[in-house]
Design a protein around this motif. Structure first.
Motif, PDB file in Angstrom:
ATOM      1  N   ILE A  45      -6.075   5.211  -1.719  1.00 44.26           N
ATOM      2  CA  ILE A  45      -5.065   4.441  -0.995  1.00 44.26           C
ATOM      3  C   ILE A  45      -5.152   4.718   0.503  1.00 44.26           C
ATOM      4  CG2 ILE A  45      -2.590   4.100  -0.692  1.00 44.26           C
ATOM      5  CD1 ILE A  45      -2.212   4.676  -3.627  1.00 44.26           C
ATOM      6  N   LEU A  46      -5.280   5.987   0.891  1.00 43.55           N
ATOM      7  CA  LEU A  46      -5.386   6.314   2.315  1.00 43.55           C
ATOM      8  C   LEU A  46      -6.640   5.700   2.925  1.00 43.55           C
ATOM      9  CD1 LEU A  46      -4.230  10.052   2.331  1.00 43.55           C
ATOM     10  CD2 LEU A  46      -2.939   8.042   3.076  1.00 43.55           C
TER      11      LEU A  46
ATOM     12  N   ARG B  46      -4.782   9.054  -4.392  1.00 49.52           N
ATOM     13  CA  ARG B  46      -4.275   9.218  -3.027  1.00 49.52           C
ATOM     14  C   ARG B  46      -5.374   8.966  -1.996  1.00 49.52           C
ATOM     15  NH1 ARG B  46       0.700  11.988  -2.978  1.00 49.52           N
ATOM     16  NH2 ARG B  46       1.253  12.843  -5.016  1.00 49.52           N
TER      17      ARG B  46
ATOM     18  N   TYR C 242       0.844  -1.198   0.000  1.00 47.34           N
ATOM     19  CA  TYR C 242       0.000   0.000   0.000  1.00 47.34           C
ATOM     20  C   TYR C 242       0.881   1.251   0.000  1.00 47.34           C
ATOM     21  CZ  TYR C 242      -4.166  -2.788   1.212  1.00 47.34           C
ATOM     22  OH  TYR C 242      -5.200  -3.681   1.204  1.00 47.34           O
TER      23      TYR C 242
ATOM     24  N   TYR D 258       1.484   4.225  -2.855  1.00 51.91           N
ATOM     25  CA  TYR D 258       1.299   5.640  -2.535  1.00 51.91           C
ATOM     26  C   TYR D 258       2.540   6.450  -2.885  1.00 51.91           C
ATOM     27  CZ  TYR D 258      -0.168   9.792   0.029  1.00 51.91           C
ATOM     28  OH  TYR D 258      -0.525  11.067   0.351  1.00 51.91           O
TER      29      TYR D 258
ATOM     30  N   THR E 144       1.112  11.580   6.684  1.00 54.73           N
ATOM     31  CA  THR E 144       0.843  11.941   5.297  1.00 54.73           C
ATOM     32  C   THR E 144      -0.154  13.082   5.194  1.00 54.73           C
ATOM     33  OG1 THR E 144       1.287   9.666   4.613  1.00 54.73           O
ATOM     34  CG2 THR E 144       0.084  11.049   3.067  1.00 54.73           C
TER      35      THR E 144
END
Length: 655
Positions: free
Chosen positions: A319-320, A316, A299, A303, A340
């Protein structure tokens, strides 16, 4: 078998004749080439031929082809018969084909063949162009035998995308591979990278033609508003168009024909959402999280790939969101998401402390401690003032103290926690509390040498800060620690104890008596497991007390335990350095005695230590004892298992 080999050799005749006529190879060289190929062919035709024989044949042909190209370049020959120049490369392909027919089950052989074809792609002018044309067939055959080989699928897709410039074929290849290997994160990651690269290329093409991907939606909206305004203006015109008969041609227009008159930007409306803003990479990643095992490192890798591309906010967020969904209690995942989504170090620390307090687990506290440690190591936070270096915002000391206290109560007893804790307390000047925390460290891990070493170093730093003489206290503490720590792990404590004793300013006799337990029979294991301890002690004694004290110490060491080659070399360097500064027969005898102790016939070093034999011979030769140097030479040849290196070095010495 003989007829087959003879036929093969006869087929080489035009090629060899061409080489001879153009001076590429001489007649004796051609005879050697024919003899070598003949031996290889007979070996491959035999029943016992293995893969190593094919590989040796291939290596020989590749070396021969490199030599041919080099001689062509040196001779300046450019007008080359392509068919004859292509014979060497064709032979290599033929050998690979024969090997793959027999050893088709070996994945690495297929990968080697693919790598060979790729490596030949820049030499098209000398007949290498056909190497790439074989790759499609090679990949197809390889995948039939090894559908589970991820690297074959990835290289096949790379070939289609970068060499053939066919993104559709590359995408189809990876999709087929993922149907065979749905749990392969490597393939999913490469597929994700492919779609990101394709998205980037589309964005660049649109910018080249003057279309800004960010403004496409605005342009579509603006053109729709203009169209509505035009229709309203027509309604308000003098002529009522609704009362006029409609045109039959307009009524018969199909929907596709009407769509052809729409503005240019409208055609990009679908592509804007699906491609330009990363909808396809987002879907690829979402599919990967459903099919492949849940592994945080993949993962994070996906990113990090987004940093090289623009307009990837959609990906983004996906993925988060996936990290939050799939790893809700993983400390590393929580830290990654928090760091992040924010750039404020103080805010991140406060959030991590809050998360750790809510969870109450040791792993969460370790995560917060690791973040603080990295900030201190990178220089983001000043350990003395506890302020951010970038914007001088204060980092609340209460947050840090609360972090350490709660982490300790939450079950975190790592040496790293106490090291960071004491470092911060020293920066704040809280000396008494720093001593207490160092004592907590050894109470939590009484059998850990790292814990005792941390406590000793903290006390030494406190002594430097306050001006106190704490050497005796630290030495007593280390002696007590050595009794608690397992013998095989206590070498670092011995080394630290020796440094503390040296700093205390005691005499050599006191130092020697204090270290008697180091050379006792009960601690032989320490000496044998960490020979570096010898070297550090002896070199330090030589630096502080001189060569005579160092000599006394290393002789005491060697009476108890057989020293290693490194220790003997270090002692020999010390003695030879002293000899060069003050030459004397007694000094030479001392060095000679040291070498004789190391290289006696019963010593294991006599059969393996080329460097000690060479140093011994060099000593005798440089001081004019040539007969003794040759005697050492013959003893070395007799004792060494592999005397070739020594023989060559000795010949260079006497040359």
């Amino acid at each position: 078998m003989a007829d087959t080999v003879q036929h093969f050799l006869e087929c080489m005749l035009p090629e060899l004749q061409y080489f001879l006529e153009h001076g590429i190879f001489s007649a004796p060289e051609l005879r050697q080439i024919v003899a070598k190929r003949k031996r290889f062919e007979y070996k491959l035709k035999s029943k016992g031929a293995g893969l190593e024989h094919f590989l040796r044949y291939i290596d020989y042909e590749m070396s021969l082809d490199k030599l041919r190209l080099l001689r062509l370049e040196l001779a300046g020959i450019k007008d080359v018969d392509k068919m004859k120049m292509h014979a060497g490369l064709s032979r290599i392909h033929a050998i690979y084909s024969r090997a793959l027919r027999r050893f088709y089950h070996m994945e690495h052989l297929w990968l080697n063949y693919v790598a060979f074809c790729f490596s030949s792609r820049k030499k098209r002018s000398n007949g290498y162009g056909t190497a790439l044309s074989k790759l499609t067939r090679v990949f197809s055959r390889a995948i039939q035998y090894h559908p589970q080989c991820e690297e074959l699928w990835i290289r096949f897709a790379l070939w289609e995308y970068e060499m053939n410039h066919n993104v559709l074929a590359a995408r189809a290849t990876l999709q087929k591979g993922l149907r065979m290997n749905p749990k392969s994160w490597w393939m999913w990651s490469e597929y994700f990278s492919l779609e990101l690269q394709y998205m980037h290329r589309l964005q660049e093409r649109m910018r080249i033609v003057g279309i800004d991907p960010k403004n496409i939606a605005d342009e579509v909206k603006k053109e729709e508003e203009d169209e509505k305004a035009r229709q309203e203006a027509e309604k308000q015109a003098e002529i009522d168009y609704d009362e006029l008969p409609s045109s039959p041609e307009r009524e018969d227009e199909s929907d596709d024909e009407r769509g052809a008159s729409t503005p240019l930007a409208a055609h990009f409306s679908c592509a804007t959402d699906a491609v330009i803003y990363g909808e396809i990479p987002r879907l690829v990643f979402a599919s990967a999280t459903q099919s492949a095992p849940k592994e945080l490192k993949w993962y994070i890798e996906c990113y990090e790939k987004l940093s090289a591309y623009q307009d990837t906010e959609l990906v983004r967020q996906e993925i988060l969101a996936s990290i939050k969904r799939d790893f809700p209690e993983d400390p590393q995942a929580i830290r990654f998401v928090v760091c992040t989504t924010s750039d404020d170090v103080a805010g991140i620390l406060a959030e991590l402390i809050k998360r750790a307090s809510d969870a109450g687990t040791a792993g969460m506290w370790e995560m917060a401690i690791d973040f603080v440690s990295e900030c201190l190591e990178k220089g983001t936070v000043d350990p003395h003032s506890l302020q951010l270096r970038d914007n001088s915002l204060p980092l609340p000391a209460a947050h840090l103290e609360s972090l350490f206290e709660q982490a300790h109560e939450g079950g975190v007893h790592s040496v790293r926690l106490f090291a960071l804790w004491t470092r911060v307390l020293l920066g704040l000047g809280r000396i008494h509390r720093c001593r207490e925390v160092a004592a907590l460290c050894t109470d939590a891990a009484p059998h850990s040498p790292a814990a005792w070493e941390l406590r000793a170093r903290v006390l030494l730093r406190v002594g430097l800060r306050t001006g106190e003489h704490v050497e005796s206290e630290v030495a007593a503490m280390l002696r007590a620690a050595i009794a608690k720590v397992p013998t095989e792990d206590s070498a670092s404590l011995y080394s630290l104890l020796f440094q503390v004793l040296l700093q205390s300013g005691i005499s050599f006799s006191q130092l020697s008596s204090s270290l008697d337990d180091l050379f006792s029979a009960s601690h032989i294991l320490v000496l044998s497991s960490d020979q570096g301890l010898y070297e550090g002690i002896i070199s330090a004694v030589n630096a502080v007390f001189g060569i005579s004290c160092a000599r006394t110490l290393y002789k005491k060491v060697m009476r108890v335990h057989d020293a290693s080659e490194a220790v003997f070399e270090m002692c020999a360097r010390l003695e030879m350095a002293h000899l060069s500064s003050a030459p004397s027969s007694a000094s030479i005898s001392t060095v000679r005695e040291l070498f004789e102790r190391a290289l006696r016939d019963s010593s294991p070093l006599a059969s393996v230590s080329t460097s000690l034999w060479l140093s011994y011979a060099t000593l005798e030769y440089e001081y004019g004892h040539f007969d003794k140097a040759h005697a050492v030479h013959w003893r070395a040849l007799k004792n060494l298992k592999s005397p070739r290196t020594f023989q060559a070095a000795f010949q260079d010495l006497i040359a």
